[in-house]
Write a protein that holds these residues in place. Structure first.
Motif, PDB file in Angstrom:
ATOM      1  N   ASN A 343      31.385  33.327  55.776  1.00  0.00           N
ATOM      2  CA  ASN A 343      31.165  33.280  57.230  1.00  0.00           C
ATOM      3  C   ASN A 343      29.731  32.898  57.574  1.00  0.00           C
ATOM      4  O   ASN A 343      29.289  33.100  58.704  1.00  0.00           O
ATOM      5  CB  ASN A 343      31.507  34.626  57.855  1.00  0.00           C
ATOM      6  CG  ASN A 343      32.996  34.908  57.851  1.00  0.00           C
ATOM      7  OD1 ASN A 343      33.799  33.986  57.934  1.00  0.00           O
ATOM      8  ND2 ASN A 343      33.372  36.172  57.753  1.00  0.00           N
ATOM      9  N   GLN A 346      27.546  35.885  59.017  1.00  0.00           N
ATOM     10  CA  GLN A 346      28.037  36.738  60.100  1.00  0.00           C
ATOM     11  C   GLN A 346      28.899  37.860  59.519  1.00  0.00           C
ATOM     12  O   GLN A 346      29.759  37.622  58.671  1.00  0.00           O
ATOM     13  CB  GLN A 346      28.843  35.934  61.119  1.00  0.00           C
ATOM     14  CG  GLN A 346      27.985  34.999  61.959  1.00  0.00           C
ATOM     15  CD  GLN A 346      28.704  34.518  63.210  1.00  0.00           C
ATOM     16  OE1 GLN A 346      29.583  35.188  63.728  1.00  0.00           O
ATOM     17  NE2 GLN A 346      28.300  33.352  63.704  1.00  0.00           N
ATOM     18  N   LEU A 398      22.970  31.285  56.169  1.00  0.00           N
ATOM     19  CA  LEU A 398      23.436  30.142  56.946  1.00  0.00           C
ATOM     20  C   LEU A 398      23.628  28.919  56.048  1.00  0.00           C
ATOM     21  O   LEU A 398      23.162  28.887  54.901  1.00  0.00           O
ATOM     22  CB  LEU A 398      22.419  29.810  58.048  1.00  0.00           C
ATOM     23  CG  LEU A 398      22.335  30.781  59.228  1.00  0.00           C
ATOM     24  CD1 LEU A 398      21.080  30.505  60.045  1.00  0.00           C
ATOM     25  CD2 LEU A 398      23.582  30.670  60.115  1.00  0.00           C
ATOM     26  N   SER A 399      24.281  27.919  56.576  1.00  0.00           N
ATOM     27  CA  SER A 399      24.463  26.676  55.824  1.00  0.00           C
ATOM     28  C   SER A 399      23.100  26.033  55.546  1.00  0.00           C
ATOM     29  O   SER A 399      22.196  26.082  56.387  1.00  0.00           O
ATOM     30  CB  SER A 399      25.323  25.703  56.634  1.00  0.00           C
ATOM     31  OG  SER A 399      25.280  24.409  56.063  1.00  0.00           O
ATOM     32  N   PRO A 403      22.829  21.155  61.391  1.00  0.00           N
ATOM     33  CA  PRO A 403      24.024  20.872  62.197  1.00  0.00           C
ATOM     34  C   PRO A 403      24.026  19.412  62.658  1.00  0.00           C
ATOM     35  O   PRO A 403      22.979  18.866  63.039  1.00  0.00           O
ATOM     36  CB  PRO A 403      23.880  21.828  63.382  1.00  0.00           C
ATOM     37  CG  PRO A 403      23.000  22.930  62.887  1.00  0.00           C
ATOM     38  CD  PRO A 403      22.060  22.294  61.927  1.00  0.00           C
ATOM     39  N   ARG A 442      22.597  29.691  70.510  1.00  0.00           N
ATOM     40  CA  ARG A 442      23.724  29.130  69.764  1.00  0.00           C
ATOM     41  C   ARG A 442      23.422  29.222  68.264  1.00  0.00           C
ATOM     42  O   ARG A 442      22.764  28.331  67.710  1.00  0.00           O
ATOM     43  CB  ARG A 442      23.959  27.674  70.173  1.00  0.00           C
ATOM     44  CG  ARG A 442      24.404  27.494  71.625  1.00  0.00           C
ATOM     45  CD  ARG A 442      24.593  26.020  71.957  1.00  0.00           C
ATOM     46  NE  ARG A 442      23.309  25.323  72.052  1.00  0.00           N
ATOM     47  CZ  ARG A 442      23.188  23.993  72.106  1.00  0.00           C
ATOM     48  NH1 ARG A 442      24.273  23.238  72.040  1.00  0.00           N
ATOM     49  NH2 ARG A 442      21.987  23.432  72.208  1.00  0.00           N
ATOM     50  N   ASN A 444      25.129  28.510  65.872  1.00  0.00           N
ATOM     51  CA  ASN A 444      25.620  27.344  65.131  1.00  0.00           C
ATOM     52  C   ASN A 444      24.613  26.194  65.149  1.00  0.00           C
ATOM     53  O   ASN A 444      24.804  25.180  64.483  1.00  0.00           O
ATOM     54  CB  ASN A 444      26.963  26.875  65.694  1.00  0.00           C
ATOM     55  CG  ASN A 444      26.863  26.443  67.150  1.00  0.00           C
ATOM     56  OD1 ASN A 444      26.147  27.061  67.943  1.00  0.00           O
ATOM     57  ND2 ASN A 444      27.567  25.387  67.516  1.00  0.00           N
ATOM     58  N   TRP A 447      20.228  26.668  60.650  1.00  0.00           N
ATOM     59  CA  TRP A 447      20.558  26.523  59.237  1.00  0.00           C
ATOM     60  C   TRP A 447      19.435  27.191  58.448  1.00  0.00           C
ATOM     61  O   TRP A 447      18.527  27.783  59.042  1.00  0.00           O
ATOM     62  CB  TRP A 447      20.788  25.066  58.876  1.00  0.00           C
ATOM     63  CG  TRP A 447      19.610  24.117  58.929  1.00  0.00           C
ATOM     64  CD1 TRP A 447      18.973  23.552  57.873  1.00  0.00           C
ATOM     65  CD2 TRP A 447      18.946  23.601  60.103  1.00  0.00           C
ATOM     66  NE1 TRP A 447      17.967  22.722  58.303  1.00  0.00           N
ATOM     67  CE2 TRP A 447      17.930  22.729  59.657  1.00  0.00           C
ATOM     68  CE3 TRP A 447      19.113  23.792  61.476  1.00  0.00           C
ATOM     69  CZ2 TRP A 447      17.076  22.064  60.546  1.00  0.00           C
ATOM     70  CZ3 TRP A 447      18.267  23.126  62.354  1.00  0.00           C
ATOM     71  CH2 TRP A 447      17.271  22.275  61.890  1.00  0.00           C
TER      72      TRP A 447
END
Length: 751
Positions: A343, A346, A398-399, A403, A442, A444, A447
């Protein structure tokens, strides 16, 4: 004598100055005597009587130390921390087992250290006393690097494990450079021993002279094949030699402190944590109980790393964590959990209940979450949909990929600020995101190496470019200067938390010539160089790209907002760039007193509210604002000749904001406090009053009819007064509601 500057001298013993301290002259670890302050200034002195940990607590702690010495006599704590570090799979756990657990088999290739393992070891001294070693084996994987700063401490011995199968040979190779620079930065150049793990009998020659020349704290290099018993014999002797020569060994402490330390160690064998009251009881077995003295000792032992006790945190102060491994294991269970990683960091309360389901963690979920927030490893997400409330984010998970919506985000005209690092510590972006998460609208858009901060229509993109060793801030929007100032100021604060890092940072600002202003990659000028030209009266500088002359004052003023909104205003001690650019726009300190009232049934909500807004003080202080939370517990230890409720009512009368929480009942005194607040508001226009009613699911058979009727009657009363009540679902929802209302009050300058 009112001022004595001993900063950075070889002073070790402050007892000759005790009479000055008794007369009230403060002892200061920070600050400089030439600034006109009174006190004895001892920053960076190798103190042993008393230790820096005592001095940093202030004058009262120093006086208490000397009083305890006089009453108990002196003893010495013979204890040191040994940290085994290095890249993943270098052989750190194998080394630990060869040194101190020789009966255990070496780990297999599939076994890796998750987080940290801690081993306690003792060895006898010539005087028959036992010297304690606390040996920490660190996981070398990238995921753990961001946590290093919390555990890589001063006055410790470091063992850097080098895998001879890797081609790292010099001080500039990553296998040595990263770890030795981390030690240099975080541990004040504590001594280092290098152990070359000759896997499969493979030897490797390294540039030992070059490494020691760049890092003088590297003392010796040892080598051996850990598959063979006896391969660590020389290293074993070296560890015993160097730990006895650490600066803090031999520090004099009151004799009973050593006894209490031993009792705590025994308690830690059986319990990972105890309550603060249990600690007080333990203290009282050795000394006449005095809460102030007990807390002085607790803070000293916390600073030494004996245990964790966060006295200034209203939730965490209730618990003394005796086993550091218990706490670190809990943290790394979250960071290592496959579901949480899937996730991208998260996790919800349900995940905590699953991950921390074992008995030793079962009743400590809130404390563990508070601990992770304290370490800046996660923050709570507040979303529009109710089912997403009570969700946290650990940014280091996080990735790693930017993004897609931020690709080619840079545009001409952006306000750009660059921090170039001689050494960039891991995890700075993650920590900045945690600290400034109220601007992360946000998640999202974040990263592992970047994040987009937003406030209304203003955006600041912060990222580490692919080449690394730099953090770039790029701002646009109607309040771009103000938001950039806020983010840069917090980054300055983070940088300052690493001793010596600020001297290794070059801040650069963009050229504004006709060519650069239209470019997304303008020529950059070093900020210090521009300041020097301003001081020397050289007010023009040539752009190396266009050869145009650019005005220095215009460059510097380009970052100075014409007017800072209250949310962005800074205190006089704001650091570095922001302090120079915004010093004409600062406000004086303002204390906002918030009276928090509720019945006992909402104590946990009251604690969570208190904790959250006390934590926000770190940021609000930069705006010249301090939130003082007043609640009835503050008065319990006070002696009063009047009815105690009268004391509460006086505080209500003098507060700026009155907050009351309700669920299934009103409570006589809570309603009385509301009446006082409302009457005062009608007379003076303050306090601002907020009432919150928690949505409760209560079994019909357990409802107290009288209590419920009192609640309905009070709600009717509010309606008649024209007062708007607010309902909340849980503590995260409550914090979100009041945070938004507080921000509106501040922006509108209503308080």
């Amino acid at each position: 004598m009112r001022s004595l500057n001993l900063n950075r001298t070889n002073a070790t013993d402050l007892s000759p100055l005790k009479k000055l301290f008794v007369k009230g002259l403060p002892v200061r670890w920070d600050g400089s005597s030439y600034l006109g302050q009174e006190g004895v200034f001892v920053k960076d002195c190798p103190l042993i009587h008393p230790s820096p940990e005592v001095v940093k607590q202030g004058l009262e702690a120093v006086l208490n130390y000397f009083r305890e010495i006089e009453a108990q006599g002196v003893d010495r704590l013979l204890e040191a921390k040994v940290l085994i570090i290095g890249e993943g799979r270098a052989g750190k756990t194998s080394l630990l087992r060869r040194l101190y657990r020789p009966s255990e088999p070496l780990p297999t290739e599939d076994e890796t250290t998750r987080g940290i393992n801690i081993h306690r070891q003792g060895f006898p001294l010539d005087n028959e006393r036992i010297f304690r070693l606390n040996v920490w084996d660190f996981g070398g994987q990238q995921i753990y690097h961001a946590t290093h700063q919390f555990f890589l401490t001063k006055n410790s011995l470091y063992i850097l494990v080098d895998d001879t199968a890797k081609d790292h040979k010099s001080a500039t190779d990553e296998g040595f450079k990263y770890w030795l620079e981390v030690i240099e930065l975080l541990s004040n150049r504590s001594p280092v021993l290098i152990f070359q793990n000759e896997k499969g009998g493979r030897s490797k020659t390294i540039d030992e002279a070059g490494i020691k020349g760049r890092f003088p704290n590297v003392k010796e290099v040892h080598r051996g094949n850990l598959q063979q018993r006896g391969s660590t014999a020389e290293l074993y002797k070296a560890i015993e030699y160097f730990v006895q020569r650490l600066p803090h060994i031999g520090e004099q402490v009151p004799a009973k402190w050593v006894d209490i330390r031993a009792a705590i160690e025994e308690e830690a064998r059986h319990h990972p944590y105890i309550s603060q009251q249990d600690y007080f009881d333990l203290y009282g077995r050795y000394l006449d109980f005095d809460q102030t003295k007990a807390l002085h000792l607790s803070r000293y032992l916390h600073d030494l790393g004996v245990f964790l006790h966060f006295q200034d945190d209203p939730l965490l102060r209730r618990t003394v964590i005796l086993q550091n491994l218990w706490a670190t294991e809990a943290v790394f269970r979250i960071l290592d959990d496959e579901t949480v990683k899937a996730n991208f960091g998260q996790f919800a309360l349900a995940d905590c209940e699953r991950i921390w389901a074992t008995s030793e963690y079962r009743n400590m979920h809130l404390e563990l979450l508070a601990l992770m927030e304290k370490f800046e490893l996660c923050y709570p997400l507040v979303a529009a949909r109710a089912h997403e409330v009570n969700t946290w984010l650990a940014p280091q998970l996080l990735s790693p990929t930017m993004p897609p919506g931020l690709n080619n985000w840079a545009a001409p005209g952006d306000l750009v600020l660059s921090y170039r690092y001689g050494f960039l510590p891991k995890g700075l972006i993650s920590r900045l995101m945690v600290r400034m998460h109220h601007f992360v609208k946000r998640p999202n858009m974040a990263w592992t190496t970047g994040v987009l901060f937003e406030r209304n229509a203003t955006e600041v993109l912060v990222q580490i470019p692919p080449h690394g060793s730099e953090i770039v801030l790029r701002a646009r929007g109607p309040e771009h200067k103000a938001l950039l100032s806020v983010i840069a100021s917090d980054l300055d604060t983070l940088n300052a938390s690493f001793s010596g890092l600020e001297e290794r940072i070059e801040i650069r600002i963009p050229c504004i010539c006709s060519k650069c202003i239209a470019s997304t990659s303008p020529e950059m000028f070093e900020y210090k160089r521009l300041l020097k030209r301003k001081e020397d009266g050289k007010l023009n500088i040539e752009c190396l790209e266009s050869y145009e002359e650019v005005n220095v004052l215009t460059l510097l003023d380009g970052f100075k907002p014409e007017h800072l909104p209250i949310w962005a205003e800074k205190q006089p001690d704001s650091r570095r760039l922001t302090s120079e650019l915004t010093k004409s726009n600062r406000v004086k300190d303002k204390t906002i007193k918030i009276f928090l009232a509720s019945s006992e049934e909402l104590r946990e909500d009251r604690d969570a509210f208190d904790l959250y807004f006390r934590q926000r003080n770190d940021r609000l202080l930069e705006q010249g604002i301090y939130l003082k939370i007043v609640r009835w517990e503050n008065f319990l230890d006070a002696m009063s000749s009047t009815r105690l409720q009268d004391e509460y009512n006086r505080e209500v009368h003098n507060c700026d904001i009155f907050v009351s929480l309700f669920m299934t009942k009103t409570g006589k005194f809570t309603e009385e406090e509301f009446d006082v607040a409302h009457h005062t508001f009608r007379q003076n226009g303050k306090p601002h009053i907020y009432t919150y009613f928690k949505e409760a699911s209560v079994q019909i058979t357990k409802i107290n009819r009288d209590a419920l009727q009192s609640l309905w009657k009070f709600q009717d009363k509010l309606k008649a007064l024209g007062h708007f009540q607010t309902e909340y679902k849980n503590t995260e929802h409550l914090k979100q509601l009041f945070r938004d209302q507080l921000e509106e009050l501040l922006n509108e300058r209503l308080i």
